[in-house]
Write an enzyme that holds these catalytic residues in place. Sequence first.
Site, PDB file in Angstrom:
ATOM      1  N   LYS A   1       0.817  -1.213   0.000  1.00  0.00           N
ATOM      2  CA  LYS A   1       0.000   0.000   0.000  1.00  0.00           C
ATOM      3  C   LYS A   1       0.852   1.264   0.000  1.00  0.00           C
ATOM      4  CE  LYS A   1      -4.351  -1.995   1.143  1.00  0.00           C
ATOM      5  NZ  LYS A   1      -5.381  -2.346   2.100  1.00  0.00           N
TER       6      LYS A   1
ATOM      7  N   ARG B   1      -3.471 -10.132   4.439  1.00  0.00           N
ATOM      8  CA  ARG B   1      -3.816 -10.194   3.012  1.00  0.00           C
ATOM      9  C   ARG B   1      -2.651  -9.604   2.215  1.00  0.00           C
ATOM     10  NH1 ARG B   1      -5.852  -6.800  -0.744  1.00  0.00           N
ATOM     11  NH2 ARG B   1      -7.344  -7.610  -2.250  1.00  0.00           N
TER      12      ARG B   1
HETATM   13  N1  PMM Z   1      -7.395  -3.917   0.428  1.00  0.00           N
HETATM   14  C1  PMM Z   1      -7.698  -3.894  -0.876  1.00  0.00           C
HETATM   15  C2  PMM Z   1      -8.731  -4.696  -1.408  1.00  0.00           C
HETATM   16  N2  PMM Z   1      -9.422  -5.531  -0.611  1.00  0.00           N
HETATM   17  N3  PMM Z   1      -9.834  -6.432   1.520  1.00  0.00           N
HETATM   18  C3  PMM Z   1      -9.569  -6.463   2.823  1.00  0.00           C
HETATM   19  N4  PMM Z   1     -10.281  -7.295   3.618  1.00  0.00           N
HETATM   20  N5  PMM Z   1      -8.590  -5.706   3.389  1.00  0.00           N
HETATM   21  C4  PMM Z   1      -7.840  -4.838   2.653  1.00  0.00           C
HETATM   22  O1  PMM Z   1      -6.976  -4.151   3.224  1.00  0.00           O
HETATM   23  C5  PMM Z   1      -8.110  -4.750   1.253  1.00  0.00           C
HETATM   24  C6  PMM Z   1      -9.134  -5.589   0.712  1.00  0.00           C
HETATM   25  C7  PMM Z   1      -6.934  -2.970  -1.785  1.00  0.00           C
HETATM   26  O2  PMM Z   1      -5.716  -3.510  -2.171  1.00  0.00           O
HETATM   27  P1  PMM Z   1      -5.463  -4.222  -3.629  1.00  0.00           P
HETATM   28  O3  PMM Z   1      -5.852  -3.203  -4.674  1.00  0.00           O
HETATM   29  O4  PMM Z   1      -4.031  -4.520  -3.643  1.00  0.00           O
HETATM   30  O5  PMM Z   1      -6.283  -5.462  -3.736  1.00  0.00           O
END
Ligand code: PMM
Length: 265
Positions: free
Chosen positions: A210, A244
């Site tokens: 991030k 995650r």
């Molecule tokens: N961050 C993203 C997308 N989905 N879901 C959860 N539960 N927690 C998160 O921090 C989260 C998520 C955004 O990141 P990406 O674009 O790399 O998927």
Amino acid sequence: MPQPFVPPVVFGVLNVTPDSFSDGGRYLDPSAAVGHGRALVEAGADVVDVGGESTRPGAAPVAPEEELRRVLPVVEGLVAGGVRVSIDTRRAEVADAAVRAGAAIVNDVDGGRDPALLRVAAESGADLVLMHSRGPAARSGDYADVLHDVAGDLRGRVDAAVAAGVPRDRLVVDPGIGFSKTAEENWRLLAHLEDLGLDDLRLLVGVSRKRFLGELVAGPAEDRDGVTGVLTALLAERGVWGVRVHAPAASRAAIDVVRRMREAA
Ligand code: PMM
């Protein structure tokens, strides 16, 4: 007596989107996406989190039919290969189709704001991740006290999910790191997870690649996998239920380090 070490569940991120910030466009072809999902498991993921809509600020909204067209063959392909799948969606119809295809977890970045999605979770028996977000209109720095506000919002989402019939022990909460939060707010949340007062619930945390990590590591998002692994170790030490991540190998190694230290202690 020290608490026995329970390693966090590692969610591997699989974005089937043209525009996600670090892996957008790579896995639009279902067989490439399924191949990458299997590679995530080989690299140490316990669960593959499949998403068909970018949550990047300013990303174009995706019609539910298009989201389904992207994710469903991937969920089916991974489930057929014995992979535990989580569906990252805000849409009830996408969640419904994915759990029917065998997804075990619904991961909702809207924290269950749609009552129809809560009904899907209640009826399907899937686990439900309620991530904190105040939606696209929210602005970073809008919190009076980020810990107090996020905890209060999450408690409200948990109550709504329980009222809709999702048992508490099937819920997971997530502070939504990076979702309309300043770097300072993200760090404060990470430093004070215990103070959220949600200890009876499983906690998932997503820091991987991030933008707030860019202050520590210059360069492209992929270069943040090392610091993501370090954060995984710190989170594992503090007993989070899940992390995650985009690159599970670094986080798996971090968890192994914590386990060995605990065994030796
Ligand atoms: N961050 C993203 C997308 N989905 N879901 C959860 N539960 N927690 C998160 O921090 C989260 C998520 C955004 O990141 P990406 O674009 O790399 O998927």
